[in-house]
Design an enzyme around this catalytic site. Structure first.
Site, PDB file in Angstrom:
ATOM      1  N   GLU A  35       0.860  -1.179   0.000  1.00 41.47           N
ATOM      2  CA  GLU A  35       0.000   0.000   0.000  1.00 41.47           C
ATOM      3  C   GLU A  35       0.901   1.236   0.000  1.00 41.47           C
ATOM      4  O   GLU A  35       1.803   1.339   0.844  1.00 41.47           O
ATOM      5  CB  GLU A  35      -0.882   0.010   1.248  1.00 41.47           C
ATOM      6  CG  GLU A  35      -1.863  -1.145   1.338  1.00 41.47           C
ATOM      7  CD  GLU A  35      -2.639  -1.106   2.639  1.00 41.47           C
ATOM      8  OE1 GLU A  35      -3.458  -0.196   2.820  1.00 41.47           O
ATOM      9  OE2 GLU A  35      -2.398  -1.982   3.494  1.00 41.47           O
ATOM     10  N   ARG A 262       4.255 -13.147   9.822  1.00 39.32           N
ATOM     11  CA  ARG A 262       4.982 -11.879   9.744  1.00 39.32           C
ATOM     12  C   ARG A 262       6.308 -12.007  10.502  1.00 39.32           C
ATOM     13  O   ARG A 262       6.472 -12.867  11.355  1.00 39.32           O
ATOM     14  CB  ARG A 262       4.169 -10.752  10.378  1.00 39.32           C
ATOM     15  CG  ARG A 262       2.931 -10.374   9.614  1.00 39.32           C
ATOM     16  CD  ARG A 262       2.156  -9.298  10.343  1.00 39.32           C
ATOM     17  NE  ARG A 262       2.961  -8.093  10.525  1.00 39.32           N
ATOM     18  CZ  ARG A 262       2.493  -6.986  11.095  1.00 39.32           C
ATOM     19  NH1 ARG A 262       1.263  -6.947  11.568  1.00 39.32           N
ATOM     20  NH2 ARG A 262       3.260  -5.931  11.222  1.00 39.32           N
ATOM     21  N   LYS A 272       2.510   0.695  10.785  1.00 42.34           N
ATOM     22  CA  LYS A 272       2.636   1.943  10.024  1.00 42.34           C
ATOM     23  C   LYS A 272       2.081   3.126  10.810  1.00 42.34           C
ATOM     24  O   LYS A 272       2.629   4.232  10.752  1.00 42.34           O
ATOM     25  CB  LYS A 272       1.910   1.821   8.684  1.00 42.34           C
ATOM     26  CG  LYS A 272       2.676   1.040   7.634  1.00 42.34           C
ATOM     27  CD  LYS A 272       1.954   1.107   6.302  1.00 42.34           C
ATOM     28  CE  LYS A 272       2.702   0.323   5.231  1.00 42.34           C
ATOM     29  NZ  LYS A 272       1.997   0.356   3.933  1.00 42.34           N
TER      30      LYS A 272
END
Length: 557
Positions: A35, A262, A272
């Protein structure tokens, strides 16, 4: 004897099984779908290495596809930084694509779903929709608009697209199952009204697709064979497949989503939102601050692509999340830098050393190696004179038997130069040593072949000629947080764990060759650590960042 083959990880096993079951190798295609709402961080390196690594292993193309479905948070700056990060890591993508490339197709498919009775326009606010979903142990409540006539939903959806309603007034929802134990299947929102300009499509669209709708359909349009996601998307997989069922043509490759754990690294955060807060509240100087866990921050600090890829290789592809010790990452950084760094002499805490029996007007250019780890690295000349700088910690007036540096009455060798003996010191009014006086053995020059030059002394010190010294600013970076998991304690704000000593700035001196140092080139300041020139450097001020210390006691298992 055949070399032992490395065992396949579980993703490679899935791919091999698909190939064995008839999937053509030519139809393998992967993608990395970031993104563009922030800079890539250490966690993304795993996804990058997995996807591009599979592309290299199977000779398959890998797309870089930006998931640009939220114009509120996306900027071209982030697109450019992501591309720069991937290029720096050494990976090549087949096509640069965007979810926005498919907005027209996604809209047309959504219209068809309305016609098929699989989607409807809901006029309820998002808060009510959330309440009606209830929880996994309680059936949800159907929207009063769930069974509205198809023609009515089609008309409203077009008006949504044309910007005839205010933001939040209505949304398009998929009609699936409000009793599903998987909350993602309880009539998820497919489109919301957002009257915001898009960094690529401008003001064309007043509605934007939700990630879950755009994700799988974009994979399908690009004919991605294996859509690899982090573990938090595992519960989204049934929705991914359901959406795909609505558009799938059996003549095409059916993409499949699979998930991996992850990567979390101690003393780093990868949220983020939290990284944005660090930037917004000036806890760091920006997204590429060398203390940040972003790829651009690690690059600026002096990490290398090889060290990061070796680290990811060692960590492996897992199904469960775990916390990786940051020392493992630093081990691979140090290992790579040891091989490739140019050795130089620099002093970060200087004290003057005067060789009293060396002629005042004399100077020599002595030969020293650039990198003993590389046979073809060659040598360079460094200036030597009567007055030098050495590290303050390398001298004590009195030292015990385990102190092998310079002390009064003791001898050491100056790297690539002479053996010296400390004779006396000057101090200021606070008792701080300002000058060390020593004598040298003029026949002990390194490499001269004399009997004196072959004499063994236990200590060897680096030094810089005061007359030729290049002033440098040295930024000594440490970990940004004081605890291994700064965001693990939900009761405490992670900002409370910021390390007040994460950056110390000192003024030092370096040999003159560093005047021509290149930004990003790795250097080993001998006996101190690994450093790289920072982009803040100017003609009047050369800045070096400490990447890692020279050694630590960590050894990977």
């Amino acid at each position: 004897m055949e070399e032992d083959k490395k065992p396949l990880n579980f993703i490679e096993q899935i791919i091999e099984e698909d190939l064995a079951n008839g999937l053509s190798r030519e139809k393998l295609r992967f993608r990395f779908p970031p993104e563009p709402n922030g800079y890539l961080h250490v966690g993304h390196t795993k996804a990058i290495c997995i996807n591009f690594g599979l592309g290299e292993k199977y000779g398959a193309p890998v797309n870089l596809r930006f998931d640009d479905t939220n114009p509120e948070k996306e900027e071209q700056e982030f697109v450019d930084s992501i591309k720069a990060d991937i290029d720096w890591l050494g990976f090549k993508y087949d096509k640069e694509l965007y979810a926005s490339d498919y907005f027209d197709q996604l809209y047309d498919w959504a219209v068809q779903m309305i016609k098929d009775g699989k989607a409807y326009v809901d006029e309820q606010p998002s808060e009510i929709i959330t309440e009606q979903r209830k929880n996994p142990f309680e059936d949800g409540i159907e929207s009063p608009f769930r069974n509205r006539p198809v023609e009515e939903s089609l008309e409203l959806f077009e008006k949504m697209k044309n910007g005839e309603f205010e933001e939040g007034a209505m949304s398009l929802r998929a009609k699936i199952d409000m009793t599903s134990p998987n909350m993602n299947m309880r009539d998820p929102v497919m489109y919301r009204i957002l009257k915001r300009p898009h960094h690529r499509t401008g003001d064309k669209w007043k509605i934007y697709p939700m990630y879950d709708w755009a994700h799988g359909e974009s994979d399908y349009i690009e004919q991605i064979s294996h859509s690899l996601c982090s573990l938090e998307f595992e519960n989204h997989r049934p929705l991914y497949d359901w959406y795909l069922d609505q558009v799938y043509d059996e003549s095409k490759t059916r993409n499949k989503q699979r998930e991996f754990a992850r990567m979390n690294v101690s003393y780093m955060i990868t949220s983020k939102r939290k990284l944005q807060r660090l930037v917004a509240e000036n806890a760091v100087t920006g997204w590429d601050d060398p203390r940040m866990p972003t790829i651009s921050g690690m690059r600026r600090l002096g990490f290398t692509p090889t060290s990061i890829k070796n680290f990811i290789e060692r960590v492996g592809v897992a199904k469960r999340e775990n916390l990786i010790d940051i020392q493992l990452l630093e081990f691979f950084v140090r290992e790579d830098l040891n091989k490739i760094s140019t050795r130089v002499m620099a002093i970060v805490d200087p004290v003057k050393l005067v060789i009293t029996n060396y002629p005042e007007d004399q100077e020599e250019w002595l030969e020293t190696e650039n990198n003993p780890e590389q046979e073809d690295a060659g040598t360079r000349k460094v200036p030597f004179s009567r007055e030098l700088y050495i590290e303050r910690e390398d001298f004590k007036e009195e030292g015990n038997k385990k102190f092998f540096r310079l002390k009064l009455g003791g001898e050491v060798r100056l790297k690539s130069a002479y053996i010296i003996k400390a004779e006396s010191v000057d101090k200021d009014e606070n008792g701080e040593i300002t000058t060390i006086y020593a004598t040298y053995d003029e026949k002990s020059k390194s490499g001269s072949g004399t009997e004196e030059s072959l004499r063994k002394v236990k200590g060897t010190l680096h030094w810089v000629s005061a007359k030729h010294a290049l002033p440098i600013e040295v930024r000594v970076y440490d970990r940004l947080f004081t605890t291994p998991q700064p965001d693990a304690e939900k009761e405490t704000d992670f900002m409370e764990f910021l390390n007040p000593d994460s950056l110390k700035i000192v003024q030092g001196f370096a040999e003159p060759s560093l005047e021509n140092a290149e930004i990003g080139h790795p250097y080993q300041f001998q006996r101190i650590g690994y450093f790289t020139k920072d982009r803040d450097s100017t003609a009047d001020k050369i800045v070096f960042n400490r990447t890692v210390t020279l050694k630590d006691g960590y050894k990977p298992e």
